[in-house]
Design a protein around this motif. Structure first.
Motif, PDB file in Angstrom:
ATOM      1  N   GLY A  76       1.079  -1.556   0.228  1.00  0.00           N
ATOM      2  CA  GLY A  76       0.184  -0.283  -0.261  1.00  0.00           C
ATOM      3  C   GLY A  76       1.043   1.552   0.236  1.00  0.00           C
ATOM      4  N   ILE A  77       2.180   0.769   0.020  1.00  0.00           N
ATOM      5  CA  ILE A  77       3.417   2.587   0.133  1.00  0.00           C
ATOM      6  C   ILE A  77       3.311   2.068  -1.581  1.00  0.00           C
ATOM      7  CG2 ILE A  77       5.092   3.378   1.117  1.00  0.00           C
ATOM      8  CD1 ILE A  77       4.285   1.948   3.758  1.00  0.00           C
ATOM      9  N   GLN A  78       3.932   3.708  -2.288  1.00  0.00           N
ATOM     10  CA  GLN A  78       4.387   3.771  -3.347  1.00  0.00           C
ATOM     11  C   GLN A  78       5.943   4.134  -2.756  1.00  0.00           C
ATOM     12  OE1 GLN A  78       3.541   4.168  -6.839  1.00  0.00           O
ATOM     13  NE2 GLN A  78       5.603   3.644  -6.700  1.00  0.00           N
ATOM     14  N   ARG A  79       6.854   3.077  -3.714  1.00  0.00           N
ATOM     15  CA  ARG A  79       8.285   3.382  -2.055  1.00  0.00           C
ATOM     16  C   ARG A  79       9.062   4.116  -3.813  1.00  0.00           C
ATOM     17  NH1 ARG A  79       9.717  -2.714   0.030  1.00  0.00           N
ATOM     18  NH2 ARG A  79       7.480  -2.826  -0.891  1.00  0.00           N
ATOM     19  N   GLU A  80      10.378   3.656  -3.920  1.00  0.00           N
ATOM     20  CA  GLU A  80      10.975   4.495  -4.722  1.00  0.00           C
ATOM     21  C   GLU A  80      12.365   4.135  -4.262  1.00  0.00           C
ATOM     22  OE1 GLU A  80      12.505   8.035  -7.682  1.00  0.00           O
ATOM     23  OE2 GLU A  80      10.331   8.481  -6.385  1.00  0.00           O
ATOM     24  N   PHE A  81      13.225   3.501  -4.928  1.00  0.00           N
ATOM     25  CA  PHE A  81      14.549   3.675  -4.383  1.00  0.00           C
ATOM     26  C   PHE A  81      15.047   3.457  -5.495  1.00  0.00           C
ATOM     27  CE2 PHE A  81      11.751  -0.310  -3.715  1.00  0.00           C
ATOM     28  CZ  PHE A  81      11.850  -0.583  -1.795  1.00  0.00           C
ATOM     29  N   GLN A  82      16.900   3.693  -4.656  1.00  0.00           N
ATOM     30  CA  GLN A  82      17.906   4.351  -5.410  1.00  0.00           C
ATOM     31  C   GLN A  82      18.228   3.226  -7.027  1.00  0.00           C
ATOM     32  OE1 GLN A  82      21.431   4.078  -3.146  1.00  0.00           O
ATOM     33  NE2 GLN A  82      23.279   2.563  -5.214  1.00  0.00           N
ATOM     34  N   ALA A  83      18.634   3.704  -7.593  1.00  0.00           N
ATOM     35  CA  ALA A  83      19.125   3.246  -9.320  1.00  0.00           C
ATOM     36  C   ALA A  83      20.565   2.153  -8.754  1.00  0.00           C
ATOM     37  CB  ALA A  83      19.044   4.150  -9.861  1.00  0.00           C
ATOM     38  N   ILE A  84      19.917   0.935  -9.615  1.00  0.00           N
ATOM     39  CA  ILE A  84      21.153   0.261  -9.592  1.00  0.00           C
ATOM     40  C   ILE A  84      22.587   0.270 -10.140  1.00  0.00           C
ATOM     41  CG2 ILE A  84      22.557  -2.449 -10.498  1.00  0.00           C
ATOM     42  CD1 ILE A  84      19.420  -4.000  -9.015  1.00  0.00           C
ATOM     43  N   ASP A  85      23.317   0.170  -9.584  1.00  0.00           N
ATOM     44  CA  ASP A  85      24.754   0.783 -10.207  1.00  0.00           C
ATOM     45  C   ASP A  85      24.927   1.031 -11.667  1.00  0.00           C
ATOM     46  OD1 ASP A  85      28.363   1.330 -10.718  1.00  0.00           O
ATOM     47  OD2 ASP A  85      27.974   1.214  -8.928  1.00  0.00           O
ATOM     48  N   LYS A  86      24.904   1.902 -12.189  1.00  0.00           N
ATOM     49  CA  LYS A  86      25.093   1.976 -13.596  1.00  0.00           C
ATOM     50  C   LYS A  86      26.648   1.750 -13.771  1.00  0.00           C
ATOM     51  CE  LYS A  86      26.098   5.150 -17.488  1.00  0.00           C
ATOM     52  NZ  LYS A  86      26.259   6.865 -17.918  1.00  0.00           N
ATOM     53  N   ARG A  87      27.535   0.470 -12.876  1.00  0.00           N
ATOM     54  CA  ARG A  87      28.715   0.025 -13.632  1.00  0.00           C
ATOM     55  C   ARG A  87      28.315  -1.626 -13.990  1.00  0.00           C
ATOM     56  NH1 ARG A  87      33.289   2.638 -10.230  1.00  0.00           N
ATOM     57  NH2 ARG A  87      30.171   2.482  -8.734  1.00  0.00           N
ATOM     58  N   LEU A  88      27.183  -1.718 -13.059  1.00  0.00           N
ATOM     59  CA  LEU A  88      26.618  -3.329 -13.504  1.00  0.00           C
ATOM     60  C   LEU A  88      25.996  -3.825 -14.309  1.00  0.00           C
ATOM     61  CD1 LEU A  88      26.329  -5.544 -11.625  1.00  0.00           C
ATOM     62  CD2 LEU A  88      24.609  -5.464  -9.817  1.00  0.00           C
ATOM     63  N   ILE A  89      24.753  -1.979 -14.360  1.00  0.00           N
ATOM     64  CA  ILE A  89      23.623  -2.634 -15.735  1.00  0.00           C
ATOM     65  C   ILE A  89      24.856  -2.450 -16.814  1.00  0.00           C
ATOM     66  CG2 ILE A  89      22.017  -1.003 -16.586  1.00  0.00           C
ATOM     67  CD1 ILE A  89      20.868  -2.491 -14.264  1.00  0.00           C
ATOM     68  N   GLU A  90      25.456  -1.317 -17.420  1.00  0.00           N
ATOM     69  CA  GLU A  90      26.486  -1.838 -18.282  1.00  0.00           C
ATOM     70  C   GLU A  90      27.192  -2.599 -18.600  1.00  0.00           C
ATOM     71  OE1 GLU A  90      28.489   2.050 -18.264  1.00  0.00           O
ATOM     72  OE2 GLU A  90      26.615   3.005 -19.070  1.00  0.00           O
ATOM     73  N   SER A  91      27.686  -3.411 -17.794  1.00  0.00           N
ATOM     74  CA  SER A  91      28.392  -5.027 -17.591  1.00  0.00           C
ATOM     75  C   SER A  91      27.797  -5.953 -18.037  1.00  0.00           C
ATOM     76  CB  SER A  91      28.788  -5.029 -15.978  1.00  0.00           C
ATOM     77  OG  SER A  91      27.950  -6.327 -15.610  1.00  0.00           O
ATOM     78  N   GLY A  92      26.490  -5.703 -18.191  1.00  0.00           N
ATOM     79  CA  GLY A  92      25.654  -6.834 -18.940  1.00  0.00           C
ATOM     80  C   GLY A  92      25.129  -7.828 -17.770  1.00  0.00           C
ATOM     81  N   ILE A  93      25.948  -8.135 -16.934  1.00  0.00           N
ATOM     82  CA  ILE A  93      25.990  -9.227 -15.809  1.00  0.00           C
ATOM     83  C   ILE A  93      24.654 -10.157 -15.225  1.00  0.00           C
ATOM     84  CG2 ILE A  93      26.653  -9.783 -13.861  1.00  0.00           C
ATOM     85  CD1 ILE A  93      29.393  -8.173 -14.294  1.00  0.00           C
ATOM     86  N   LEU A  94      23.459  -8.564 -15.031  1.00  0.00           N
ATOM     87  CA  LEU A  94      22.625  -8.491 -14.822  1.00  0.00           C
ATOM     88  C   LEU A  94      21.722  -9.207 -15.953  1.00  0.00           C
ATOM     89  CD1 LEU A  94      21.375  -5.955 -12.506  1.00  0.00           C
ATOM     90  CD2 LEU A  94      22.238  -7.593 -12.281  1.00  0.00           C
ATOM     91  N   GLN A  95      21.389  -9.178 -16.927  1.00  0.00           N
ATOM     92  CA  GLN A  95      20.972  -8.802 -18.160  1.00  0.00           C
ATOM     93  C   GLN A  95      21.365 -10.843 -18.396  1.00  0.00           C
ATOM     94  OE1 GLN A  95      22.338  -6.501 -17.286  1.00  0.00           O
ATOM     95  NE2 GLN A  95      22.023  -4.899 -19.030  1.00  0.00           N
TER      96      GLN A  95
END
Length: 217
Positions: A76-95
């Motif tokens: 019931g709460i609209q939460r907003e979190f810090q973005a995952i580290d750009k370097r981790l996103i750009e590494s392609g590991i999560l994808q």
């Protein structure tokens, strides 16, 4: 295996960190202000993607909402979190590990919206009991989810359990190796993680995971 009757499975994903990108990203998570258990701190970051034909498009929306019916603790709460580290996103590991999951769940050719939660729970006081899932046995409110383990230190407990629709425990796992994952059809299954505490009371206890939420577009 079809997407209609898939329940759960435990797998081992390829999660390699020779560059230190994953480890370093866990050092810079923000405190989850909605997690208020005494002597315990939950730190986290978040990213949302649209995925089609193996291509992952990062979205700018950092908001995350669950109903009170789904999440009895912070629903019931609209939460907003810090973005995952750009370097981790750009590494392609999560994808990359996301594509592994898609193949394992029969979703390789299915367009999906995917939330990725990066979470770390730390006991910061002697005798503190860390509750990774303070809402207890629950669903997350998505089509499919996965819990991908990264690391635990000085931990006793923290057992992952999977339940059927009758809330009967069908399996439990002590995840302790990076890349171990539990993949769950969230429409027909429930899950929880048991509380944990420090083995050595003079040191902090911590557990780190990624959680992927898979939603049909």
């Amino acid at each position: 295996m079809t997407t209609s009757n898939y329940f759960f499975r435990k797998e081992k994903l390829i999660l390699e960190d020779s560059s230190g990108c994953i480890s370093n990203s866990f050092l810079n998570l923000s405190k989850d202000e909605w997690y208020t258990i005494p002597n315990v701190q939950r730190n986290r970051a978040f990213a949302r993607f649209e995925r089609a034909d193996g291509l992952w498009t990062l979205l700018s929306d950092q908001r995350f909402f669950q109903s009170e019916k789904i999440n009895s603790y912070t629903g019931g709460i609209q939460r907003e979190f810090q973005a995952i580290d750009k370097r981790l996103i750009e590494s392609g590991i999560l994808q990359k590990i996301g594509e592994e999951q898609a193949s394992m769940m029969g979703l390789k050719d299915v367009p999906m919206r995917v939330n990725v939660h990066q979470m770390q729970i730390v006991a910061i006081g002697a005798g503190a009991s860390c509750q990774a899932t303070p809402e207890g046995i629950h669903r997350d409110g998505h089509d499919y989810i996965s819990i991908v383990f990264w690391r635990r230190e000085n931990v006793v407990g923290g057992i992952s359990r999977v339940y059927n629709e009758a809330l009967e425990c069908k399996a439990e796992f002590e995840l302790d190796e990076a890349g171990e994952a539990i993949l769950i059809n969230d429409r027909i299954g429930y899950h929880e993680v048991t509380s944990f505490h420090a083995k050595d009371l003079n040191k902090a206890a911590s557990r780190e995971v990624f959680v992927f939420d898979w939603n049909l577009l």
